[in-house]
Design an enzyme around this catalytic site. Sequence first.
Site, mmCIF file in Angstrom:
data_model
loop_
_atom_site.group_PDB
_atom_site.id
_atom_site.type_symbol
_atom_site.label_atom_id
_atom_site.label_comp_id
_atom_site.label_asym_id
_atom_site.label_seq_id
_atom_site.Cartn_x
_atom_site.Cartn_y
_atom_site.Cartn_z
ATOM 1 N N GLU A 151 0.818 -1.208 0.000
ATOM 2 C CA GLU A 151 0.000 0.000 0.000
ATOM 3 C C GLU A 151 0.858 1.266 0.000
ATOM 4 O O GLU A 151 0.897 2.025 0.975
ATOM 5 C CB GLU A 151 -0.978 -0.020 1.177
ATOM 6 C CG GLU A 151 -1.966 -1.177 1.084
ATOM 7 C CD GLU A 151 -3.003 -1.186 2.187
ATOM 8 O OE1 GLU A 151 -4.084 -1.753 1.971
ATOM 9 O OE2 GLU A 151 -2.717 -0.622 3.278
ATOM 10 N N GLU A 313 -6.642 -7.722 -1.317
ATOM 11 C CA GLU A 313 -7.317 -7.726 -0.023
ATOM 12 C C GLU A 313 -8.800 -7.477 -0.272
ATOM 13 O O GLU A 313 -9.207 -6.341 -0.486
ATOM 14 C CB GLU A 313 -6.736 -6.664 0.917
ATOM 15 C CG GLU A 313 -5.286 -6.895 1.297
ATOM 16 C CD GLU A 313 -4.739 -5.852 2.270
ATOM 17 O OE1 GLU A 313 -5.565 -5.162 2.916
ATOM 18 O OE2 GLU A 313 -3.507 -5.721 2.373
#
Length: 678
Positions: A151, A313
Amino acid sequence: MKEVINEKAIQLGVCYYPEHWPEELWEDDFKRMKEMGFKYVRMAEFAWTIFEPVEGTFEFDLFDHAIELAQKYDLKVIMGTPTATPPAWLTEKYPEVLNVSRDGVRYNHGSRRHYNYNSEIYQSLSKRIVKQMVEHYKDNPTVVGWQIDNEINCEINEFYSDADHVKFREWAKEKYGTLDRLNEAWGTVFWSQTYTDWKQVYLSRATVNDSYNPHQFLDEKRFISDSAIHFVQIQSDIIRSITTEQWVTTNGMFGHLDNHQMTEEALDFYAYDSYPNFNKIIEDNSFMPLRDRKWSLNLSTVRNFGGNFAIFEQQAGPGGWVNRIAQPTPLPGQLRLWTFQSIAHGADLVLYFRWRTATMGSEIYWHGINDYHNLPNRRIKEIKKTSEEIQRLDSSIFDSKYVANAAILTDYNNEWDGEVDTWYGDFLGESKEAWFKAFQYHHIPVDVVNVTQNMTLKELSRYQVLVYPHAAILTESTAELLTCYVEQGGQIIFGARTGYKDINGQTYMKAFPGYIKDLVGISVEEYTLLNGWQKNPKVMMFGEEIETQGFNEVLQVDADGVDVIGTFKNCHYENKPALTKRNVGKGKAYYFGGVFDYQIATMLLKDLQVTNYEDIFLLTSDVELAVREKEGHIIYILLNYSREVQSIEIKGKMENLLENRIVSGEVEMKAYDVMILK
């Protein structure tokens, strides 16, 4: 992506952290993953301390054993490079790797992503751990790909360490060449900010009134993006220099990052993290709220980075950290719905986060498929059913393409410049979401397309309609491109504050809306912010009065062929033009001197000529329609976001691919139901 991941059908998987669990649990975990139909396992993105417990000493036993067990159950492993969480020994010995606030306060070790991209020692240590890991696993057939870091720009997307100031100075010198050109681009003659030596150039720092040079600020965001991409590229280059058998990606979608550039230059495909129950979304109480449907807007944005993508995710339960981000438990059917939402918008690989809820650390409330107790639960049953359905789909929608005849245009320059320009920045998201709602609730699939300075007409001509709400920064070349798009038959809609700034964020000394003035055939006579000091004017359009919000521009007709289709009411510019339409060539150009909301966008939508699917379906507003194409065949995906049964009509006979039966006429969709029709 098809050739990269070497699959022929959509696959599922899960995130797993063997370092969090007793070794005696591993094999049973992998066995149950296999039984659920999973094919992929993602691991190791936070495990730097495991791989390098002491500087220069590398250990692989823990993950070697975990990967060996995964291989036993035919699972493919995605390895993460662990640079998002530098070890304590590293930050203690080399504190210069830590990020620093604009005020000059150094962030301490702890949490994650507390480093800066431009520290030379951090780059060196990151290169070493990545090289060690890739060399170790390059010939392991179970390891199929690499996720770089985790991320990028999450948690924080501003960086002010000494290394960042130094690198920014070098970046600016390379971009501008001379201080004269930099001073001109940044308008430093204002307030005597002119630089006479390169050593005077810094990233923005704390000032007496918290007011920053907006043109420097825009370049600062470009620099942060370039720094992040360079950090990813360093790792990508190492991986590709060692192996050509394992693909490279990263995950996220966060601020101050040109994800299009990063995907094109450093990745094989993009991976996104999808949490439709995010607390900021489910609390949406606006008119016609999107709530979890907002994630379709995010997924549409991701799709534009480079085509089909992966989800690394996918939400699998309630979420939350110990101190923030509280999310409720998904209702029955929502996990299945959200999985197909990702697939509908272009995901060919979906990994759930995570296998089992952590019993320690900041994310002990960020639930996985399994609860702490490891016993059967409703979510396991629902995801298993979803997996079985996806396996039945086989190759029917894998590597298919999303079909959209409309696009919302966005760009990084305006997004970043708008952060400090309250005269339009807040309106960008409002209008984009209003238009997305209008397209969504009228069952018109839409793309989100990034505007660049080297964009071609071919990229735009496939769309019947373009919406470019508040492009304050709009160059002459972009205006020429959009004019060509309209002339060849396209329809485009602009909003207030369009076209008044150049690429540096400085205002043009020309009539607004700048270089598109001739295209829309109007100029802006007067403008004002609407900030509560006066009653908001209304606009009369298509026979209805609607209150305006945010900003008003009073328009003046300057060319032939301009139709005034909306006028202002209850203000000192009563009856002056607010909304215009002009036929140009084979197309039409609209200009609205305001900020769009759902009602205004919906009214304009009725005036536009755009393909809808009313001759095929009669759908309620709670049902999303996604259209995909593969090898000449059209596939329709219907997603019910309501907890209520929805009655729809299918005007013809279609095959329901999830149930292997023909459906026609009136059909009921259960709460959070999904239909895939061919």
